[in-house]
Design a protein around this motif. Sequence first.
Motif, PDB file in Angstrom:
ATOM      1  N   VAL A 198       0.779  -1.130  -0.016  1.00 18.71           N
ATOM      2  CA  VAL A 198      -0.136  -0.099   0.033  1.00 18.71           C
ATOM      3  C   VAL A 198       1.026   1.210  -0.137  1.00 18.71           C
ATOM      4  O   VAL A 198       1.729   1.012   0.874  1.00 18.71           O
ATOM      5  CB  VAL A 198      -0.902   0.066   1.212  1.00 18.71           C
ATOM      6  CG1 VAL A 198      -0.256  -0.138   2.568  1.00 18.71           C
ATOM      7  CG2 VAL A 198      -1.914   1.036   1.231  1.00 18.71           C
ATOM      8  N   TRP A 200       1.531   5.632  -0.190  1.00 15.79           N
ATOM      9  CA  TRP A 200       1.167   6.567   0.212  1.00 15.79           C
ATOM     10  C   TRP A 200       2.142   7.820  -0.837  1.00 15.79           C
ATOM     11  O   TRP A 200       3.129   7.979  -0.831  1.00 15.79           O
ATOM     12  CB  TRP A 200       1.432   7.021   1.701  1.00 15.79           C
ATOM     13  CG  TRP A 200       0.906   8.621   2.041  1.00 15.79           C
ATOM     14  CD1 TRP A 200      -0.102   9.458   1.427  1.00 15.79           C
ATOM     15  CD2 TRP A 200       1.380   9.560   3.221  1.00 15.79           C
ATOM     16  NE1 TRP A 200      -0.329  10.449   2.117  1.00 15.79           N
ATOM     17  CE2 TRP A 200       0.642  10.261   3.308  1.00 15.79           C
ATOM     18  CE3 TRP A 200       2.249   9.042   4.080  1.00 15.79           C
ATOM     19  CZ2 TRP A 200       0.847  11.406   4.342  1.00 15.79           C
ATOM     20  CZ3 TRP A 200       2.517  10.044   4.857  1.00 15.79           C
ATOM     21  CH2 TRP A 200       1.598  11.272   5.059  1.00 15.79           C
ATOM     22  N   VAL A 218      -3.454   7.326  -1.518  1.00 25.09           N
ATOM     23  CA  VAL A 218      -3.247   6.067  -1.055  1.00 25.09           C
ATOM     24  C   VAL A 218      -3.541   4.798  -1.973  1.00 25.09           C
ATOM     25  O   VAL A 218      -4.837   4.810  -2.744  1.00 25.09           O
ATOM     26  CB  VAL A 218      -4.077   5.808   0.273  1.00 25.09           C
ATOM     27  CG1 VAL A 218      -3.358   4.403   0.890  1.00 25.09           C
ATOM     28  CG2 VAL A 218      -3.484   6.805   1.144  1.00 25.09           C
ATOM     29  N   SER A 220      -3.338   0.763  -3.332  1.00 25.68           N
ATOM     30  CA  SER A 220      -2.971  -0.857  -2.983  1.00 25.68           C
ATOM     31  C   SER A 220      -2.378  -1.311  -4.316  1.00 25.68           C
ATOM     32  O   SER A 220      -2.877  -1.209  -5.266  1.00 25.68           O
ATOM     33  CB  SER A 220      -4.278  -1.558  -2.800  1.00 25.68           C
ATOM     34  OG  SER A 220      -5.277  -1.604  -3.517  1.00 25.68           O
ATOM     35  N   HIS A 244      -6.005  10.411   5.040  1.00 27.77           N
ATOM     36  CA  HIS A 244      -5.379   8.970   5.513  1.00 27.77           C
ATOM     37  C   HIS A 244      -4.313   8.675   5.116  1.00 27.77           C
ATOM     38  O   HIS A 244      -3.858   9.033   3.821  1.00 27.77           O
ATOM     39  CB  HIS A 244      -6.500   8.138   4.694  1.00 27.77           C
ATOM     40  CG  HIS A 244      -7.849   8.274   5.165  1.00 27.77           C
ATOM     41  ND1 HIS A 244      -9.133   9.245   5.052  1.00 27.77           N
ATOM     42  CD2 HIS A 244      -8.655   7.263   5.937  1.00 27.77           C
ATOM     43  CE1 HIS A 244      -9.950   9.081   5.448  1.00 27.77           C
ATOM     44  NE2 HIS A 244      -9.980   8.229   6.172  1.00 27.77           N
ATOM     45  N   PRO A 246      -1.390   5.192   5.256  1.00 28.14           N
ATOM     46  CA  PRO A 246      -1.473   3.606   5.681  1.00 28.14           C
ATOM     47  C   PRO A 246      -0.635   3.493   6.778  1.00 28.14           C
ATOM     48  O   PRO A 246       0.310   3.865   6.947  1.00 28.14           O
ATOM     49  CB  PRO A 246      -0.789   3.194   4.491  1.00 28.14           C
ATOM     50  CG  PRO A 246       0.099   3.962   3.645  1.00 28.14           C
ATOM     51  CD  PRO A 246      -0.477   5.512   3.824  1.00 28.14           C
ATOM     52  N   ILE A 249      -1.467  -3.432   5.611  1.00 27.52           N
ATOM     53  CA  ILE A 249      -2.144  -4.255   4.859  1.00 27.52           C
ATOM     54  C   ILE A 249      -1.844  -5.629   5.013  1.00 27.52           C
ATOM     55  O   ILE A 249      -0.919  -6.095   5.224  1.00 27.52           O
ATOM     56  CB  ILE A 249      -1.627  -3.752   3.538  1.00 27.52           C
ATOM     57  CG1 ILE A 249      -2.658  -4.674   2.382  1.00 27.52           C
ATOM     58  CG2 ILE A 249      -0.218  -4.072   3.291  1.00 27.52           C
ATOM     59  CD1 ILE A 249      -2.505  -4.171   1.239  1.00 27.52           C
ATOM     60  N   VAL A 255      -6.820  -3.088   4.081  1.00 29.78           N
ATOM     61  CA  VAL A 255      -5.968  -1.888   4.456  1.00 29.78           C
ATOM     62  C   VAL A 255      -6.525  -1.104   5.506  1.00 29.78           C
ATOM     63  O   VAL A 255      -7.501  -0.703   5.923  1.00 29.78           O
ATOM     64  CB  VAL A 255      -5.834  -0.674   3.211  1.00 29.78           C
ATOM     65  CG1 VAL A 255      -4.819   0.234   3.568  1.00 29.78           C
ATOM     66  CG2 VAL A 255      -5.181  -1.685   1.846  1.00 29.78           C
ATOM     67  N   THR A 257      -5.735   2.374   7.773  1.00 30.61           N
ATOM     68  CA  THR A 257      -5.050   3.765   7.689  1.00 30.61           C
ATOM     69  C   THR A 257      -5.249   4.496   9.114  1.00 30.61           C
ATOM     70  O   THR A 257      -6.318   4.177   9.629  1.00 30.61           O
ATOM     71  CB  THR A 257      -5.676   4.432   6.355  1.00 30.61           C
ATOM     72  OG1 THR A 257      -7.224   4.745   6.916  1.00 30.61           O
ATOM     73  CG2 THR A 257      -5.396   3.906   5.083  1.00 30.61           C
TER      74      THR A 257
END
Length: 574
Positions: A198, A200, A218, A220, A244, A246, A249, A255, A257
């Motif tokens: 994940v 950011w 964010v 995945s 948000h 992370p 995960i 996920v 956050t």
Amino acid sequence: MEPTSSEANKQQELLANILQKIQKIVDTYIPKKYLAYLSNKKLLSIAGGVLFLLIIIPIFLLISSAGRDTSTVPTTGATPTPKQTDNIKKAAQPTPATKKSSQTLVYGTWTSQTSVVRAVDIATSTPTTIATLPLTVKKVSILSNNSLLYIDQTDSNDYGQRISVFNIEENQIVTNIPVDSGFGIDDYILSPNKHYLVLWEAKLSTETQTLQGGASRVYSVDLTQPATPNLLYDETATTTIPIHYPRAILDSGRVFTDQMIPNDPRGGAGWAYGMSIVDFDGSNKQDISTMTNGTYGSQPSLSPDGKYLLFAGYDGTKGDGAAVKNGYRQALLTPNTVELLDTKTLQRYGLPNLADSNTYSDVQWDKQSGNVIISTLSPDTKQMGIYSYDLGKLHNTQISLPSANGTPYGYVSQLPSNKTLIGLQSTDSANLGNLGPSYSYAYTQLATVDEKGKLSYLSLQDPFAQYITILPQNYFKGVLGTHTKALDIPAPTAATTLAPTGTNSNSQLYTFFLKTTLASHRLQIKSTPLSSALTCQNLGAARCAALGLTPQTSAYVACQNTEKATSATLNACY
């Protein structure tokens, strides 16, 4: 089919043996005056059969009932339950790593031209060069004994332009995951099985050149299909609505956050504004009702097995946790519980036998033992320090951290045979490193200490080392051989290895090049408030003051040393 003569004989012998045993029972337990009623064999057989059933049936029922498991784990509601010790003992025990006779320390360092990832056998100090990478990389993770993953092509803001997967044996990048145009990769989190990622991504405000007013995204990513990421959040940072970022995960792709306000006007410690969950494809977004602003004070971290998130909580004993006191939210100023969040049920469990009068400034998983490492600040100096909390025994044991020339060692990791890896860190802001899991200052000396306080120094060829991870002994043997001397990239001539005393008289002669302004710049773009005298870096001192400790006293100094022993609070500022 009629039985054979031999089978019939066996059956008669068996019946005779049974009748003999019944006769013994009758002779033993039935008074003689009643035997007159049982004078013939027919009656004796009937009575014996009844008695046989009376004996056998209870035994059969007893055996059957003994085979059934009637124990149950008590269920709980969605609210924090600090006294649910049975649940913690039975469930909240992450699977510890397999113990080895020795282990491998992986660390990163810089030379004038490259970033270098090295490994050293802790028992023998045998060195190995794992990879030589560009200077513009950060956050190196070990995917396997033949591959690394890291943020690549970092700019002056320390934002990366791609995620790279590096093949160690082939000495080349095999996978790239590029960033969105105009954004930079700030951070990533891997699933425990290292199948999912994940990301950011952030974009600074053109007006303030900070993340406040900028954008945040964010994503995945399935590492087996990296070309098709899923957008989970696309947000603009404001002073009132958190964004948000992370924190975990799972192996299922789910996920977790945390929420933060960048450049938070309330001191700049902008994390812990509430947790949320979202499915891998971006669906089923929801806030976690038990993890709201004011109920916890640290950034939650995932257990090695993915079952629990660990965090320092706040129970409300000193007022509203979201209220600002002395420039910081109460839950961040005085987190006084240590708790687990079940990643399946989303229930909170408080760890028992921890005094709520203390402040737990940092909590982290120990991947070697499965225990919880707790930084404890207390008005009682004797309770101040770093502890290892055994989740099976629900017991807290203080870890002894020695000093070198008056400078206390910091905690790094637990090791087998009840040893602890410890280190001395540089105090120069120019030596802030970013090759490990989080931003931290480089170690100038590493050592192990046993339960009796015996120190064993770890010989490294580099004057500064950024901790990355601990792995089993000979982890890279199949790829790189038993060991190689890591001399392929020479360090600057002014850099020399420090003596075991821990002095850092030579540390100013060596720099991480291009990293000299990293600390101040990262604080400015992420944490420093736009208009406030307080900053994220002052949170540690504020926590000691909130315990009633007066600056310049020995208790206050001990509190500050404990706060710095893991540097987790400070690292969160970057």
